[in-house]
Design an enzyme around this catalytic site. Structure first.
Site, PDB file in Angstrom:
ATOM      1  N   ARG A 293       0.864  -1.181   0.000  1.00  0.00           N
ATOM      2  CA  ARG A 293       0.000   0.000   0.000  1.00  0.00           C
ATOM      3  C   ARG A 293       0.902   1.232   0.000  1.00  0.00           C
ATOM      4  O   ARG A 293       2.118   1.129   0.156  1.00  0.00           O
ATOM      5  CB  ARG A 293      -0.940   0.002   1.216  1.00  0.00           C
ATOM      6  CG  ARG A 293      -0.289  -0.533   2.472  1.00  0.00           C
ATOM      7  CD  ARG A 293      -0.728   0.139   3.713  1.00  0.00           C
ATOM      8  NE  ARG A 293      -0.485   1.563   3.679  1.00  0.00           N
ATOM      9  CZ  ARG A 293       0.695   2.108   3.893  1.00  0.00           C
ATOM     10  NH1 ARG A 293       1.757   1.355   4.129  1.00  0.00           N
ATOM     11  NH2 ARG A 293       0.841   3.412   3.850  1.00  0.00           N
ATOM     12  N   GLY A 294       0.270   2.394  -0.178  1.00  0.00           N
ATOM     13  CA  GLY A 294       1.024   3.623  -0.379  1.00  0.00           C
ATOM     14  C   GLY A 294       1.199   3.841  -1.868  1.00  0.00           C
ATOM     15  O   GLY A 294       1.626   2.947  -2.595  1.00  0.00           O
ATOM     16  N   ALA A 295       0.861   5.049  -2.333  1.00  0.00           N
ATOM     17  CA  ALA A 295       0.804   5.301  -3.771  1.00  0.00           C
ATOM     18  C   ALA A 295       2.092   4.938  -4.507  1.00  0.00           C
ATOM     19  O   ALA A 295       2.051   4.230  -5.525  1.00  0.00           O
ATOM     20  CB  ALA A 295       0.426   6.765  -4.036  1.00  0.00           C
TER      21      ALA A 295
ATOM     22  N   ARG B  61      -7.132  -0.661  -7.348  1.00  0.00           N
ATOM     23  CA  ARG B  61      -7.532   0.419  -6.454  1.00  0.00           C
ATOM     24  C   ARG B  61      -7.737   1.679  -7.292  1.00  0.00           C
ATOM     25  O   ARG B  61      -6.953   1.946  -8.204  1.00  0.00           O
ATOM     26  CB  ARG B  61      -6.492   0.677  -5.365  1.00  0.00           C
ATOM     27  CG  ARG B  61      -6.300  -0.512  -4.419  1.00  0.00           C
ATOM     28  CD  ARG B  61      -5.561  -0.120  -3.158  1.00  0.00           C
ATOM     29  NE  ARG B  61      -6.400   0.683  -2.277  1.00  0.00           N
ATOM     30  CZ  ARG B  61      -5.945   1.231  -1.141  1.00  0.00           C
ATOM     31  NH1 ARG B  61      -4.679   1.099  -0.800  1.00  0.00           N
ATOM     32  NH2 ARG B  61      -6.760   1.930  -0.368  1.00  0.00           N
TER      33      ARG B  61
ATOM     34  N   ASP C 255      -2.119  10.424  -1.932  1.00  0.00           N
ATOM     35  CA  ASP C 255      -2.291   9.399  -2.957  1.00  0.00           C
ATOM     36  C   ASP C 255      -2.648   9.983  -4.311  1.00  0.00           C
ATOM     37  O   ASP C 255      -2.472   9.333  -5.338  1.00  0.00           O
ATOM     38  CB  ASP C 255      -3.374   8.404  -2.525  1.00  0.00           C
ATOM     39  CG  ASP C 255      -2.890   7.496  -1.413  1.00  0.00           C
ATOM     40  OD1 ASP C 255      -2.505   6.354  -1.712  1.00  0.00           O
ATOM     41  OD2 ASP C 255      -2.879   7.925  -0.246  1.00  0.00           O
TER      42      ASP C 255
ATOM     43  N   ASN D 235      -5.711  11.950   0.596  1.00  0.00           N
ATOM     44  CA  ASN D 235      -4.870  11.099   1.444  1.00  0.00           C
ATOM     45  C   ASN D 235      -5.791  10.271   2.333  1.00  0.00           C
ATOM     46  O   ASN D 235      -7.018  10.384   2.253  1.00  0.00           O
ATOM     47  CB  ASN D 235      -3.907  11.959   2.280  1.00  0.00           C
ATOM     48  CG  ASN D 235      -2.822  11.128   2.944  1.00  0.00           C
ATOM     49  OD1 ASN D 235      -2.151  10.322   2.286  1.00  0.00           O
ATOM     50  ND2 ASN D 235      -2.629  11.286   4.241  1.00  0.00           N
TER      51      ASN D 235
END
Length: 379
Positions: A57-59, A107, A269, A279
């Site tokens: 996860r995390g852009a 996503r 993000d 975010n």
């Protein structure tokens, strides 16, 4: 198959092997901090699942993982068994397009996902005469380049962001003269290929303070409902020796009112053309509180997180996640039977609440459409 280890944690992501038979290893963030588990992804379905369930996860990390996922997707389609690639370049391009479409559906909010997929496809479309085996090697090289750039980006963001912070808090502020920094969710090494975005700023601030004989105190919102702050951010910070205090999201106002926080730093993000930033849910109210208590509010994000096709944050798609994340704690039902849940994964902070945006290129103070456009010119 997952592998559990109590040794030093593996990197957030790592490609192992060559283009034809290699695999992607991901640190399963759903198991932290209790277990350090590595997932081995052999297909783009594996990568899709890891992104979807937040194992990665995390852009930025999602973007890098998706780039490697394309390599796995083409492997799977054209070399389902050990041996040479089957088919010609037309089949390669079709497999690449199908894998990109699949991964893009994992996503909806993190724009780095779509940016990385588009970049890889552009790289291959620019070399239409490459044979499939050479094209696959070129695809892996592009994914590796995206990863390397992400590491360099993190370091640059850390430097630029730390430059915005006071070297020391004003006299009398904070316990024992600590510089207090508050963050939300996780924007560290677990969310990138390097030291992170927001956490890169905190790590650099801690390094500078330590060299000067001073002290940084980081505050991490727990970040409901999946506790990325308590589980992941606190894990990263404490492993690096950064003094860390975890608080309930709802305690942020009380903390800011004490004067112990000198800046708020979060990641993002997706950032719209006017500087509005999406975010993790809870970031928007934190920005409102920071404004109320006159505390600078900074967002750290790479230029790849900016979506210039969206005029404002009103156009950013917001992912709605499973109600069970709110109604349950693990397998235990904590909400009353019959209750429903509102569970957006992200919210949008308006640009007028953001003191500055920090990228690998530098700083955008008081972001506006014109300022963002000038900063991104040529990017």
């Amino acid at each position: 198959m997952p592998e559990t280890s109590s040794r030093t944690a593996p990197p957030t992501l790592r490609w192992v092997g060559d283009a034809l038979t290699g695999t992607l290893e991901l640190l399963d963030q759903t198991r932290l901090p209790g277990e350090v588990v590595t997932l081995t992804c052999r297909t783009d379905d594996d990568v899709f699942g890891a992104i979807r369930r937040l194992s990665v996860r995390g852009a930025p990390a999602i973007g890098v993982s998706a780039a490697y996922g394309l390599v796995l997707g083409v492997q799977q389609a054209l070399a389902p068994a050990p041996g040479p690639l089957s088919g010609g370049r037309a089949e390669f391009d079709a497999a690449l397009a199908a894998s990109a479409e699949k991964l893009a559906a994992s996503r909806p909010t993190a724009v780095n996902l779509f940016w990385a997929l588009a970049r890889c496809r552009r790289a291959l479309s620019a070399e239409p005469d490459l044979a499939p085996a050479d094209a696959l090697a070129r695809l892996l090289a592009e994914a590796r380049e995206i990863e390397a750039e992400d590491r360099a980006m993190c370091a640059a963001i850390g430097r630029h962001g730390a430059d915005l912070l006071p070297e020391f808090p004003p006299p009398g502020d904070g316990p024992d003269g600590e510089l207090g920094l508050l963050t939300h969710c996780n924007a560290g090494g677990l969310a990138t290929a390097g030291d992170g975005t927001a956490l890169a700023v905190l790590f650099e601030a801690h390094r500078r303070a330590t060299e000067a004989g001073r002290r940084v105190r980081t505050y991490a919102d727990e970040t409901r409902p999946l506790l990325q702050g308590a589980r992941l951010t606190a894990w990263e910070l404490t492993r690096r020796g950064v003094p860390t205090t975890v608080l309930c999201d709802s305690a942020a106002a009380s903390l800011l009112a004490t004067g112990r926080v000198h800046a708020v730093v979060t990641g993002a993000d997706r950032v719209a053309a006017n500087g509005d930033a999406a975010n993790k849910i809870g970031t928007f109210p934190l920005a409102v509180l920071a404004h109320r208590f006159n505390v600078p509010f900074y967002i750290a994000a790479p230029t790849s997180t900016f979506d210039r096709d969206l005029a404002s944050g009103d156009e950013i798609p917001i992912e709605q996640r499973d109600a069970a994340e709110v109604l349950n704690y693990g397998d235990l039902r904590t909400a009353a039977d019959g209750a429903e849940a509102y569970n957006p994964a992200f919210d949008v902070t308006p640009a007028n609440l953001i003191t500055a945006l920090v990228t690998e290129r530098g700083v955008i103070p008081s972001p506006t459409t014109a300022a963002v456009g000038a900063h991104l010119a040529g990017a």
